[in-house]
Motif scaffolding. Sequence first.
Motif, mmCIF file in Angstrom:
data_model
loop_
_atom_site.group_PDB
_atom_site.id
_atom_site.type_symbol
_atom_site.label_atom_id
_atom_site.label_comp_id
_atom_site.label_asym_id
_atom_site.label_seq_id
_atom_site.Cartn_x
_atom_site.Cartn_y
_atom_site.Cartn_z
ATOM 1 N N ASP A 61 -25.075 32.812 -6.989
ATOM 2 C CA ASP A 61 -24.185 31.949 -7.755
ATOM 3 C C ASP A 61 -24.905 31.371 -8.970
ATOM 4 O OD1 ASP A 61 -22.235 32.401 -5.870
ATOM 5 O OD2 ASP A 61 -22.678 30.561 -4.737
ATOM 6 N N GLU A 62 -24.125 30.860 -9.910
ATOM 7 C CA GLU A 62 -24.687 30.274 -11.117
ATOM 8 C C GLU A 62 -25.613 29.103 -10.797
ATOM 9 O OE1 GLU A 62 -21.736 29.246 -13.953
ATOM 10 O OE2 GLU A 62 -20.906 31.274 -14.089
ATOM 11 N N ALA A 63 -25.340 28.395 -9.718
ATOM 12 C CA ALA A 63 -26.181 27.259 -9.338
ATOM 13 C C ALA A 63 -27.623 27.678 -9.070
ATOM 14 C CB ALA A 63 -25.609 26.587 -8.091
ATOM 15 N N TYR A 64 -27.825 28.953 -8.729
ATOM 16 C CA TYR A 64 -29.172 29.459 -8.465
ATOM 17 C C TYR A 64 -29.634 30.412 -9.574
ATOM 18 C CZ TYR A 64 -27.802 27.668 -3.920
ATOM 19 O OH TYR A 64 -27.352 26.859 -2.907
ATOM 20 N N GLY A 65 -28.987 30.337 -10.717
ATOM 21 C CA GLY A 65 -29.378 31.173 -11.848
ATOM 22 C C GLY A 65 -28.833 32.579 -11.805
ATOM 23 N N GLY A 66 -27.819 32.821 -10.969
ATOM 24 C CA GLY A 66 -27.292 34.170 -10.810
ATOM 25 C C GLY A 66 -26.022 34.428 -11.582
ATOM 26 N N ALA A 67 -25.527 35.648 -11.439
ATOM 27 C CA ALA A 67 -24.320 36.072 -12.146
ATOM 28 C C ALA A 67 -23.075 35.989 -11.276
ATOM 29 C CB ALA A 67 -24.491 37.510 -12.646
ATOM 30 N N GLY A 68 -23.242 35.764 -9.987
ATOM 31 C CA GLY A 68 -22.093 35.636 -9.102
ATOM 32 C C GLY A 68 -21.306 36.914 -8.918
ATOM 33 N N LEU A 69 -21.976 38.076 -9.029
ATOM 34 C CA LEU A 69 -21.284 39.352 -8.866
ATOM 35 C C LEU A 69 -21.271 39.776 -7.392
ATOM 36 C CD1 LEU A 69 -22.491 41.261 -12.054
ATOM 37 C CD2 LEU A 69 -20.445 39.882 -11.715
ATOM 38 N N ASP A 70 -20.828 40.999 -7.144
ATOM 39 C CA ASP A 70 -20.574 41.415 -5.767
ATOM 40 C C ASP A 70 -21.374 42.648 -5.384
ATOM 41 O OD1 ASP A 70 -19.342 43.404 -7.207
ATOM 42 O OD2 ASP A 70 -17.297 42.766 -6.727
ATOM 43 N N ALA A 71 -21.081 43.154 -4.179
ATOM 44 C CA ALA A 71 -21.810 44.310 -3.661
ATOM 45 C C ALA A 71 -21.616 45.544 -4.527
ATOM 46 C CB ALA A 71 -21.359 44.594 -2.228
ATOM 47 N N ILE A 72 -20.465 45.661 -5.170
ATOM 48 C CA ILE A 72 -20.225 46.817 -6.044
ATOM 49 C C ILE A 72 -21.218 46.816 -7.197
ATOM 50 C CG2 ILE A 72 -18.557 47.910 -7.590
ATOM 51 C CD1 ILE A 72 -16.344 46.824 -5.785
ATOM 52 N N ALA A 73 -21.431 45.650 -7.814
ATOM 53 C CA ALA A 73 -22.384 45.545 -8.922
ATOM 54 C C ALA A 73 -23.785 45.913 -8.456
ATOM 55 C CB ALA A 73 -22.355 44.139 -9.502
ATOM 56 N N LEU A 74 -24.181 45.422 -7.286
ATOM 57 C CA LEU A 74 -25.502 45.767 -6.768
ATOM 58 C C LEU A 74 -25.631 47.264 -6.550
ATOM 59 C CD1 LEU A 74 -28.275 45.018 -5.623
ATOM 60 C CD2 LEU A 74 -27.163 44.631 -3.410
#
Length: 377
Positions: A61-74
């Motif tokens: 999540d954005e709170a941890y510096g992330g993009a908040g994307l999903d398993a598909i993106a990974l």
Amino acid sequence: MDFTFSEEQQAATEAAAGVFADVAPDGVPSPADTTGAVADDFDRALWARLAEADLLSLLLDEAYGGAGLDAIALCLVLRESAKVLARVPLLESSAAAATVQAYGGEELRSALLTRAGRGDLVLTVAAHGRTGHDPAELAVTARRDGDRWVLDGVQTAVPWAHNADLVVVPAHTDAGRTVLALVAPDREGIVLAEQISTAGERLAELRLDSVPIARVDVIDADGAWEWLRDLLTAGTCALALGLGTAVLRMTSEYTGKREQFGFPVATFQAVAVQAADRYIDLRAMEATLWQAAWRISSGASGTLPAAADLAVAKIWAAEGVRRVVQTAQHLHGGFGADTEYPLHRYHAWAKHLELSLGPASAHEEALGDLLAAHPLG
């Protein structure tokens, strides 16, 4: 189900392609030329570039510096990494961090996730059980001792265990539940015995002898291990797809240039038919992968549980990647066995991926059990 990727997912794919563009698949000694590991550590320089491109925090999540994307993106990013045999714990660390975010306590999330997203903290997962053929959650026991847990058992073939900061270890309790313990591999009571993968990478047999773990470092939420295992399975399928795509392209280029009787061998019917069969394999691997990744990401219900889609994806990934590299070796002739040419590396990686988290037969059995439990029609 919609196979159209979002703008954010496409952006992640493009960023990954840029980072991996200059990675050489033969950047370390060949596994055929050494009896030990091809290297003592993963590609730290590449790891730093992935962190700079924000590809280590895709699922956060954005709170941890992330993009908040999903398993598909990974999976899209993992597909790109496998095309060049990128030697980084991208799957394991990303999946472990995502599980901590989804199921871990606030104290654990605050302590780990931002650092993991920056690449400062490397996570891996012990997912192969005691022998590689038994459920990973049954290989280690976890018992309560006051305000802590105590772990005993053995996990085999733990990737990057010698280089990771924390290993996520599934363990079962006396009540039949599964917990996830985050364990530093250098702590007292833990022994790492070196193992070497088919691809020449350094693995470890993780032995735990009455290892105390603070309660804050244990995830005991229901469904945490199953979700992590599913994400690892989907990611393994994405790696197989990326590897197979690169190998088929390599084979196409070679047979288009190699001539016999004055014609490129790619124009011969026998060659074209074999290549077409492998193309069909890749399309099936792709379709089943995105179906499974979509089920994980969306939580959508279906006639069968998501585990069935994951089983189908793994069956195709295991069988498909094996057929792709075998056909590539055949169509390359003796040139494919030349250790100065990268195809033999892809073959070794493909065999490792085929068996990782269970061969096709194991997932066929799991699928059969699901069909028996959830009759169709």
